[in-house]
Design a protein around this motif. Structure first.
Motif: not given
Length: 336
Positions: A8-11, A49-59, A102-106
């Motif tokens: 999840d988000f947060g260190l 804060i960087y395209e959070p909608h694209l971040v899968p979890k876990p990543l 391009e960001s979808l394949y980063s």
């Protein structure tokens, strides 16, 4: 395999665990990761804060890696087992202008990144790592060095004798100073720390400005350039400081907008932009073809990355904390 997983988000939600070791499909390389380096993008992804909608979890985070090919999928011809390679952030941007997605394949989000013992890289995306560099050094190249190179050469078309201004002393900025100096340009660097400014002089900066001592740093840049302004400016700060960047750039000059350290939004004063006929271009790294050309240049000019600190694999969180404090050069994590 061992892998760092962002649940999840947060260190605090970045934990060392296990994930299935991936197997290469047709056209893919299985790379044993030697080292990764951190960029502000990696911190922003963890912070949400960087395209959070694209971040899968876990990543499995972190885009920039260097390692050794240990297995190949069917049909692979560009590399073989034993070759040392770099990852390339935009895995499908190989040449020419960027596509709209391009960001979808980063790597490092949404694709799994390099903060693990192994990672998959398609053979067309992989870049041969410089022979003269260790994995720790090569891992600094995919975003920081390539963004600097693309801004200076492909976009900026910087020529010997021209002037360039770079902000700060992070990874992109240090590479910008080294590459611009090797291209024969005059480099002006800004920072809030005098010790860092003295250090960048040794890397090729001709002039330096402490922006805490001189908040209107654009006026000092104009003074240093005889009232003209620089030919090219690399803006890593973003925010409302973009207006100062426009003022510090010559009429008809170029600004490479590569960061947003002080904010993702700006209240832009259009009249100076229009009257000075400034080109303001967003830069999001570069195609693989530019990476290939850059590595030849780095080898030829014997440019070595500036690494602030190398952390062990188990110290990944400490590496992120170091990045947040503001390193001089790159923060690297040795994986294997």
């Amino acid at each position: 395999m061992k892998a760092w997983l962002l649940n999840d988000f947060g260190l605090d939600n970045l934990v060392l665990g296990e994930a299935p070791t991936p197997q290469p499909k047709a056209g893919e390389l299985l790379v044993k990761v030697g080292a990764v380096s951190l960029n502000y993008r990696d911190k922003a992804i963890v912070d949400g804060i960087y395209e959070p909608h694209l971040v899968p979890k876990p990543l499995i985070p972190v885009s920039d890696a260097a390692g050794t090919v240990v297995a190949i999928g069917d049909g692979v011809t560009r590399f073989k087992a034993g070759d040392r390679v770099n990852s390339h952030l935009y895995s499908r941007w190989l040449d020419g202008a960027p596509g709209p997605d391009e960001s979808l394949y980063s790597f490092g989000s949404p694709l799994p990144g390099g903060l693990a013992e192994y990672m998959i890289i398609h053979e067309q995306s992989a870049v041969r790592a410089p022979d003269a560099m260790s994995d720790e050094e090569a891992a600094t190249l995919p975003i920081a060095a390539l963004t600097a190179w693309y801004s200076l050469v492909d976009f900026g078309q910087l020529q010997p004798g021209q002037s360039v201004l770079v902000q700060g002393t992070g990874g992109v900025s240090i590479f910008t100073i080294q590459i611009a100096a090797a291209l024969g340009a005059r480099v002006i660097a800004t920072s809030s720390r005098d010790d860092n400014l003295e250090a960048v002089k040794k890397l090729g900066a001709s002039d330096v400005v402490n922006y805490r001592v001189t908040p209107q740093w654009e006026q000092e840049v104009l003074r240093l350039t005889g009232g003209k302004g620089v030919d090219l400016l690399l803006d890593v700060a973003g925010g409302n400081g973009v207006n100062q960047s426009i003022a510090a750039t010559k009429a008809g000059g170029r600004i490479a907008q590569i960061g947003f350290l002080t904010g993702q939004e700006t209240q832009l004063n259009l009249m100076p932009l229009i009257f000075r006929q400034t080109t303001l271009r967003g830069i999001a790294v570069a195609p693989r073809s530019s990476f290939d050309r850059m590595n030849v240049f780095l080898n030829d000019k014997k440019i070595r990355p500036v690494i602030d600190h190398v952390y062990t694999f188990e110290e990944a969180r400490e590496a992120y904390q170091h990045l947040a404090r503001g390193p001089f050069g790159k923060v690297v994590i040795k994986v294997s």
